[in-house]
Scaffold this motif. Structure first.
Motif, PDB file in Angstrom:
ATOM      1  N   ARG A  14       0.840  -1.209   0.000  1.00 35.26           N
ATOM      2  CA  ARG A  14       0.000   0.000   0.000  1.00 35.26           C
ATOM      3  C   ARG A  14       0.867   1.248   0.000  1.00 35.26           C
ATOM      4  O   ARG A  14       0.584   2.210  -0.706  1.00 35.26           O
ATOM      5  CB  ARG A  14      -0.947   0.002   1.203  1.00 35.26           C
ATOM      6  CG  ARG A  14      -2.183  -0.853   1.039  1.00 35.26           C
ATOM      7  CD  ARG A  14      -3.239  -0.537   2.095  1.00 35.26           C
ATOM      8  NE  ARG A  14      -2.736  -0.581   3.456  1.00 35.26           N
ATOM      9  CZ  ARG A  14      -2.708  -1.663   4.229  1.00 35.26           C
ATOM     10  NH1 ARG A  14      -3.158  -2.817   3.767  1.00 35.26           N
ATOM     11  NH2 ARG A  14      -2.238  -1.604   5.461  1.00 35.26           N
ATOM     12  N   ALA A  17       2.285   1.718  -3.450  1.00 40.29           N
ATOM     13  CA  ALA A  17       1.234   2.203  -4.353  1.00 40.29           C
ATOM     14  C   ALA A  17       0.959   3.683  -4.112  1.00 40.29           C
ATOM     15  O   ALA A  17       0.758   4.446  -5.056  1.00 40.29           O
ATOM     16  CB  ALA A  17      -0.032   1.373  -4.178  1.00 40.29           C
ATOM     17  N   GLN A  18       0.958   4.089  -2.854  1.00 40.74           N
ATOM     18  CA  GLN A  18       0.750   5.506  -2.520  1.00 40.74           C
ATOM     19  C   GLN A  18       1.895   6.357  -3.056  1.00 40.74           C
ATOM     20  O   GLN A  18       1.677   7.467  -3.552  1.00 40.74           O
ATOM     21  CB  GLN A  18       0.618   5.697  -1.013  1.00 40.74           C
ATOM     22  CG  GLN A  18      -0.683   5.197  -0.443  1.00 40.74           C
ATOM     23  CD  GLN A  18      -0.708   5.276   1.083  1.00 40.74           C
ATOM     24  OE1 GLN A  18       0.329   5.317   1.747  1.00 40.74           O
ATOM     25  NE2 GLN A  18      -1.910   5.293   1.638  1.00 40.74           N
ATOM     26  N   ILE A  20       3.848   5.653  -5.659  1.00 41.60           N
ATOM     27  CA  ILE A  20       3.725   5.719  -7.121  1.00 41.60           C
ATOM     28  C   ILE A  20       2.636   6.716  -7.512  1.00 41.60           C
ATOM     29  O   ILE A  20       2.806   7.521  -8.419  1.00 41.60           O
ATOM     30  CB  ILE A  20       3.456   4.322  -7.715  1.00 41.60           C
ATOM     31  CG1 ILE A  20       4.715   3.470  -7.562  1.00 41.60           C
ATOM     32  CG2 ILE A  20       3.033   4.406  -9.180  1.00 41.60           C
ATOM     33  CD1 ILE A  20       4.510   2.006  -7.802  1.00 41.60           C
ATOM     34  N   SER A  21       1.536   6.687  -6.790  1.00 41.20           N
ATOM     35  CA  SER A  21       0.477   7.661  -7.018  1.00 41.20           C
ATOM     36  C   SER A  21       0.986   9.076  -6.755  1.00 41.20           C
ATOM     37  O   SER A  21       0.667  10.013  -7.495  1.00 41.20           O
ATOM     38  CB  SER A  21      -0.711   7.332  -6.113  1.00 41.20           C
ATOM     39  OG  SER A  21      -1.732   8.253  -6.283  1.00 41.20           O
ATOM     40  N   GLY A  22       1.796   9.224  -5.723  1.00 41.91           N
ATOM     41  CA  GLY A  22       2.392  10.519  -5.412  1.00 41.91           C
ATOM     42  C   GLY A  22       3.317  11.004  -6.516  1.00 41.91           C
ATOM     43  O   GLY A  22       3.346  12.195  -6.846  1.00 41.91           O
ATOM     44  N   LYS A  24       3.043  10.202  -9.715  1.00 40.52           N
ATOM     45  CA  LYS A  24       2.177  10.593 -10.836  1.00 40.52           C
ATOM     46  C   LYS A  24       1.526  11.954 -10.579  1.00 40.52           C
ATOM     47  O   LYS A  24       1.427  12.783 -11.490  1.00 40.52           O
ATOM     48  CB  LYS A  24       1.123   9.516 -11.092  1.00 40.52           C
ATOM     49  CG  LYS A  24       1.716   8.246 -11.677  1.00 40.52           C
ATOM     50  CD  LYS A  24       0.660   7.194 -11.915  1.00 40.52           C
ATOM     51  CE  LYS A  24       1.252   5.954 -12.566  1.00 40.52           C
ATOM     52  NZ  LYS A  24       0.241   4.925 -12.831  1.00 40.52           N
ATOM     53  N   GLN A  25       1.094  12.189  -9.352  1.00 39.26           N
ATOM     54  CA  GLN A  25       0.486  13.482  -9.022  1.00 39.26           C
ATOM     55  C   GLN A  25       1.516  14.604  -9.106  1.00 39.26           C
ATOM     56  O   GLN A  25       1.227  15.686  -9.603  1.00 39.26           O
ATOM     57  CB  GLN A  25      -0.140  13.454  -7.622  1.00 39.26           C
ATOM     58  CG  GLN A  25      -0.870  14.734  -7.261  1.00 39.26           C
ATOM     59  CD  GLN A  25      -1.987  15.066  -8.230  1.00 39.26           C
ATOM     60  OE1 GLN A  25      -2.866  14.254  -8.469  1.00 39.26           O
ATOM     61  NE2 GLN A  25      -1.959  16.262  -8.811  1.00 39.26           N
ATOM     62  N   THR A  65       5.536  -0.033 -12.835  1.00 39.86           N
ATOM     63  CA  THR A  65       4.762   0.441 -13.990  1.00 39.86           C
ATOM     64  C   THR A  65       5.306  -0.052 -15.318  1.00 39.86           C
ATOM     65  O   THR A  65       4.616   0.027 -16.330  1.00 39.86           O
ATOM     66  CB  THR A  65       4.724   1.984 -14.037  1.00 39.86           C
ATOM     67  OG1 THR A  65       6.049   2.475 -14.285  1.00 39.86           O
ATOM     68  CG2 THR A  65       4.156   2.577 -12.761  1.00 39.86           C
ATOM     69  N   TYR A  72       7.355   8.577 -18.478  1.00 41.09           N
ATOM     70  CA  TYR A  72       6.030   8.995 -18.009  1.00 41.09           C
ATOM     71  C   TYR A  72       5.870  10.512 -18.137  1.00 41.09           C
ATOM     72  O   TYR A  72       4.831  10.997 -18.585  1.00 41.09           O
ATOM     73  CB  TYR A  72       5.824   8.543 -16.559  1.00 41.09           C
ATOM     74  CG  TYR A  72       4.457   8.881 -16.024  1.00 41.09           C
ATOM     75  CD1 TYR A  72       3.356   8.106 -16.368  1.00 41.09           C
ATOM     76  CD2 TYR A  72       4.262   9.988 -15.194  1.00 41.09           C
ATOM     77  CE1 TYR A  72       2.090   8.419 -15.896  1.00 41.09           C
ATOM     78  CE2 TYR A  72       2.997  10.308 -14.715  1.00 41.09           C
ATOM     79  CZ  TYR A  72       1.921   9.525 -15.070  1.00 41.09           C
ATOM     80  OH  TYR A  72       0.664   9.845 -14.611  1.00 41.09           O
TER      81      TYR A  72
END
Length: 158
Positions: A14, A17-18, A20-22, A24-25, A65, A72
């Motif tokens: 988790r 994943a957070q 990686i999301s960070g 991307k943001q 990813t 990216y």
């Protein structure tokens, strides 16, 4: 495995994943406000923003990813260029400046590498050419749209 071990693993997953999301943001924020910020290296920006070593972030991102952070960023920027081109409010020079490209030529070269089209041809193909599937002069054109690959058969008038 004990419940404690699996709980730890899922917490770690988790957390990754957070992160990686960070990433991307942070990339989205970097690109969308690029014209309003001073030029900074992407690696420095991401390290400062997320408070992690860039090498760790890059390895984590690639492992999860299948793409590098730089790939990216390029794809995100090219998608933004597409949006701005189709909106028609800015010319290519203004878009290049807004997205912190070193030159219009650099933007155009990167755009063509990613999409297979020049920026002007991409803009021209957005509904301005006739679609005639049976024409002898048909050419398959691949337009990598913002979120989906679209294939159009277009006819060039001779």
């Amino acid at each position: 495995m004990s419940n404690r071990a699996t709980d730890g693993l899922s917490h770690r997953e988790r957390k990754k994943a957070q992160l990686i999301s960070g990433i991307k943001q942070a990339v989205a924020d970097l690109v969308l406000v690029a014209g309003q910020t001073t030029r900074t290296k992407n690696s420095d920006y991401l390290s400062r923003r997320l408070d992690y070593d860039y090498t760790y972030l890059a390895n984590l991102f690639s492992e999860n990813t299948g793409s590098t952070i730089e790939q990216y960023i390029i794809e995100f920027k090219i998608n933004r260029v597409k949006e701005l081109l189709l909106a028609g409010e800015l010319n290519l020079t203004q878009i290049s400046y807004q997205l912190n490209y070193s030159s219009v030529a650099h933007l155009s070269n990167q755009f063509k590498k990613v999409t297979g089209l020049t920026p002007s041809l991409f803009k021209l193909l957005d509904g301005r050419l006739t679609i005639e599937p049976e024409s002898v002069n048909d050419v398959n054109v691949f337009c990598n749209r913002v979120n989906a690959l679209e294939v159009r058969r277009v006819s060039f008038a001779t």
